[in-house]
Design a protein around this motif. Structure first.
Motif, PDB file in Angstrom:
ATOM      1  N   GLU A  90       0.843  -1.193   0.000  1.00 39.41           N
ATOM      2  CA  GLU A  90       0.000   0.000   0.000  1.00 39.41           C
ATOM      3  C   GLU A  90       0.881   1.246   0.000  1.00 39.41           C
ATOM      4  O   GLU A  90       1.670   1.455   0.930  1.00 39.41           O
ATOM      5  CB  GLU A  90      -0.874  -0.030   1.249  1.00 39.41           C
ATOM      6  CG  GLU A  90      -2.099   0.833   1.215  1.00 39.41           C
ATOM      7  CD  GLU A  90      -2.991   0.511   2.402  1.00 39.41           C
ATOM      8  OE1 GLU A  90      -3.010   1.309   3.344  1.00 39.41           O
ATOM      9  OE2 GLU A  90      -3.654  -0.549   2.388  1.00 39.41           O
ATOM     10  N   LEU A  91       0.761   2.068  -1.024  1.00 34.51           N
ATOM     11  CA  LEU A  91       1.579   3.273  -1.111  1.00 34.51           C
ATOM     12  C   LEU A  91       1.397   4.165   0.104  1.00 34.51           C
ATOM     13  O   LEU A  91       2.377   4.734   0.612  1.00 34.51           O
ATOM     14  CB  LEU A  91       1.236   4.035  -2.391  1.00 34.51           C
ATOM     15  CG  LEU A  91       1.954   5.373  -2.588  1.00 34.51           C
ATOM     16  CD1 LEU A  91       2.349   5.570  -4.045  1.00 34.51           C
ATOM     17  CD2 LEU A  91       1.095   6.548  -2.144  1.00 34.51           C
ATOM     18  N   VAL A 128       3.466  -8.559  -7.378  1.00 34.92           N
ATOM     19  CA  VAL A 128       3.257  -7.493  -6.398  1.00 34.92           C
ATOM     20  C   VAL A 128       2.060  -6.658  -6.806  1.00 34.92           C
ATOM     21  O   VAL A 128       2.011  -6.138  -7.927  1.00 34.92           O
ATOM     22  CB  VAL A 128       4.506  -6.595  -6.265  1.00 34.92           C
ATOM     23  CG1 VAL A 128       4.237  -5.462  -5.273  1.00 34.92           C
ATOM     24  CG2 VAL A 128       5.711  -7.409  -5.837  1.00 34.92           C
ATOM     25  N   VAL A 129       1.091  -6.556  -5.914  1.00 37.82           N
ATOM     26  CA  VAL A 129      -0.060  -5.684  -6.111  1.00 37.82           C
ATOM     27  C   VAL A 129       0.220  -4.409  -5.344  1.00 37.82           C
ATOM     28  O   VAL A 129       0.382  -4.439  -4.119  1.00 37.82           O
ATOM     29  CB  VAL A 129      -1.358  -6.340  -5.612  1.00 37.82           C
ATOM     30  CG1 VAL A 129      -2.528  -5.371  -5.760  1.00 37.82           C
ATOM     31  CG2 VAL A 129      -1.631  -7.632  -6.366  1.00 37.82           C
ATOM     32  N   LEU A 130       0.299  -3.294  -6.055  1.00 36.12           N
ATOM     33  CA  LEU A 130       0.594  -2.007  -5.449  1.00 36.12           C
ATOM     34  C   LEU A 130      -0.669  -1.169  -5.413  1.00 36.12           C
ATOM     35  O   LEU A 130      -1.175  -0.735  -6.444  1.00 36.12           O
ATOM     36  CB  LEU A 130       1.693  -1.287  -6.247  1.00 36.12           C
ATOM     37  CG  LEU A 130       2.035   0.140  -5.827  1.00 36.12           C
ATOM     38  CD1 LEU A 130       2.461   0.204  -4.365  1.00 36.12           C
ATOM     39  CD2 LEU A 130       3.150   0.702  -6.727  1.00 36.12           C
ATOM     40  N   GLY A 131      -1.219  -0.980  -4.217  1.00 36.65           N
ATOM     41  CA  GLY A 131      -2.421  -0.181  -4.057  1.00 36.65           C
ATOM     42  C   GLY A 131      -2.079   1.295  -3.975  1.00 36.65           C
ATOM     43  O   GLY A 131      -1.345   1.721  -3.081  1.00 36.65           O
ATOM     44  N   LEU A 132      -2.598   2.060  -4.928  1.00 35.75           N
ATOM     45  CA  LEU A 132      -2.330   3.497  -4.953  1.00 35.75           C
ATOM     46  C   LEU A 132      -3.480   4.255  -4.300  1.00 35.75           C
ATOM     47  O   LEU A 132      -4.601   3.781  -4.203  1.00 35.75           O
ATOM     48  CB  LEU A 132      -2.130   3.975  -6.389  1.00 35.75           C
ATOM     49  CG  LEU A 132      -0.985   3.314  -7.151  1.00 35.75           C
ATOM     50  CD1 LEU A 132      -0.813   3.970  -8.518  1.00 35.75           C
ATOM     51  CD2 LEU A 132       0.323   3.379  -6.360  1.00 35.75           C
ATOM     52  N   GLY A 133      -3.205   5.466  -3.896  1.00 33.81           N
ATOM     53  CA  GLY A 133      -4.205   6.287  -3.217  1.00 33.81           C
ATOM     54  C   GLY A 133      -3.653   6.764  -1.897  1.00 33.81           C
ATOM     55  O   GLY A 133      -2.749   6.155  -1.309  1.00 33.81           O
ATOM     56  N   GLY A 134      -4.185   7.881  -1.407  1.00 32.54           N
ATOM     57  CA  GLY A 134      -3.720   8.412  -0.139  1.00 32.54           C
ATOM     58  C   GLY A 134      -2.273   8.851  -0.197  1.00 32.54           C
ATOM     59  O   GLY A 134      -1.488   8.621   0.721  1.00 32.54           O
ATOM     60  N   ALA A 190      -3.173  -1.084  -8.535  1.00 32.24           N
ATOM     61  CA  ALA A 190      -4.602  -0.969  -8.264  1.00 32.24           C
ATOM     62  C   ALA A 190      -4.940   0.487  -7.968  1.00 32.24           C
ATOM     63  O   ALA A 190      -4.355   1.097  -7.067  1.00 32.24           O
ATOM     64  CB  ALA A 190      -4.980  -1.847  -7.072  1.00 32.24           C
ATOM     65  N   THR A 191      -5.887   1.031  -8.723  1.00 34.61           N
ATOM     66  CA  THR A 191      -6.234   2.438  -8.545  1.00 34.61           C
ATOM     67  C   THR A 191      -7.700   2.660  -8.874  1.00 34.61           C
ATOM     68  O   THR A 191      -8.335   1.826  -9.531  1.00 34.61           O
ATOM     69  CB  THR A 191      -5.362   3.339  -9.439  1.00 34.61           C
ATOM     70  OG1 THR A 191      -5.722   4.711  -9.234  1.00 34.61           O
ATOM     71  CG2 THR A 191      -5.548   2.999 -10.911  1.00 34.61           C
TER      72      THR A 191
END
Length: 379
Positions: A90-91, A128-134, A190-191
């Motif tokens: 998670e970014l 790798v799943v990179l969750g973007l946001g915040g 993921a966005t």
């Protein structure tokens, strides 16, 4: 024999007031007052930003904690989720605004995100799943790439400074030192946004002011990101500047696509898959979702819209509970939403809705249940 009512509770967070988990617990507490024998299935969701790792942990992934650089360079503790060779990162845990004492719109860096990816690789991840946001950053993912071994150089051959402002001096990107494990690693971004990297709907113009950027900062960052895109296409052949979604998380998606070959996916859909929402909906009588504000943005890929769409496919009525409902009632059916209710229906004092959201949400859920939850034995 009477059948037990089954209700799936799948809210997103109420930004700034309740996590998705806390919102789900509040809804469940309210429903139990009215239908104490109901089978309540809690599946809190997210739209690819904050809450993505929590969703993965609920799905059975193991938590891995690591110390990385925060957006201003100070060390922070971050958690990623690991299941076999798949990691969910998670970014926001390494570059979120809550990690700053004060906004740093031109210098905040995603270096810690790259350090998280390295930790995932060290743990054996090859997807790798990179969750973007915040995000507190507008550096196009430059810091992330530097942590992974890339060198971003100015005309004199020195590394550019941190943050989006540093990209104004960018002349060349050297990828020869990029971690070789990345060649065999699939990166999924993921966005929930479709903004391009630059321009009137780009990362700097749309999201920069939310991160403390002045009009002058926005102009500087937009020009710097355009320069970055130009150097990246010269280096990798990937033109990402106008690609939908490239502007996500201050342009981090652009850097991930151009250099890591990342694939962009709907964050909400990915999280719904992670938590097994479709299986939970099978045989359900009702699904309750929610978020802070039900508005036009919701219909553009936010988690409650994804939940409602899946509920419609499963033939299950969907109710949305929100702090605010800004969509006209006639817009709801097309989105698969049977009804939407705001916290102010049970507590007109907006200040209390913000200061005590959990009990107010529970009250709202109880009221909705009294007015329309299917009774046991009905279908």
């Amino acid at each position: 024999m009477l059948r037990v009512v089954r209700i799936v509770i799948a809210p997103d967070s109420f930004k700034g007031t309740l996590t998705a988990e806390a919102a789900a617990d509040a809804v469940a507490a309210g429903l139990r007052r009215v239908v104490p024998d109901a089978d309540l299935v809690l599946r809190p969701v997210a739209d690819g930003g904050e809450g993505t790792v929590a969703a993965a942990l609920r799905a059975g992934h193991a938590a891995r904690r690591v110390r990385v650089s925060g957006p201003d360079g100070r060390p922070v503790e971050a958690t990623f989720a690991l299941d076999g060779t798949t990691a969910v990162v998670e970014l926001a845990s390494a570059a979120g605004p809550g990690l700053l004492d004060r906004p740093a719109p031109t210098t905040a860096t995603t270096r810690g995100v790259g350090e998280l990816l390295l930790a995932a690789l060290d743990a054996g991840a090859r997807r790798v799943v990179l969750g973007l946001g915040g995000s507190a950053t507008t550096d196009g993912g430059a810091g992330m790439l530097q942590a992974l071994g890339a060198r971003l150089l100015d005309a004199a051959g020195y590394e550019v400074g941190p943050g989006g402002a540093g990209l104004a001096d960018l002349a060349r990107v050297d990828l020869s030192g990029l971690d070789p494990r990345l060649r065999d690693t699939r990166v999924v971004v993921a966005t929930d946004v479709d903004n391009p990297l630059t321009g009137p709907s780009g990362a700097a113009v749309v999201f920069g002011p939310q991160k403390g950027a002045s009009p002058e900062d926005v102009a500087l960052l937009d020009a710097a990101l355009a320069r970055y895109a130009s150097v990246l296409v010269h280096t990798t052949g990937a033109w990402v500047e106008r690609r939908p979604g490239a502007g996500a998380a201050g342009g981090t998606a652009a850097g991930a696509m151009a250099v890591l070959g990342a694939e962009l996916v709907s964050g909400a859909a990915l999280v719904c898959d992670l938590v097994g929402l479709d299986a939970a909906l099978a045989g359900a009588d009702l699904v309750v979702t929610g978020e802070g504000a039900l508005d036009e943005q919701t219909l553009r890929g936010k988690a409650p819209a994804e939940v409602a769409a899946r509920a419609r496919t499963a033939g299950v009525p969907c109710v949305v509970l929100a702090a605010e409902v800004r969509l006209a009632a006639e817009r709801l059916p097309a989105a698969g939403i049977a009804a939407a209710h705001a916290l102010t229906e049970v507590q007109p004092d907006v200040a209390r809705c913000r200061s005590e959201p959990a009990p107010v949400l529970a009250d709202l859920a109880a009221r909705v249940a009294r007015n329309g939850v299917p009774t046991a034995g009905s279908r």
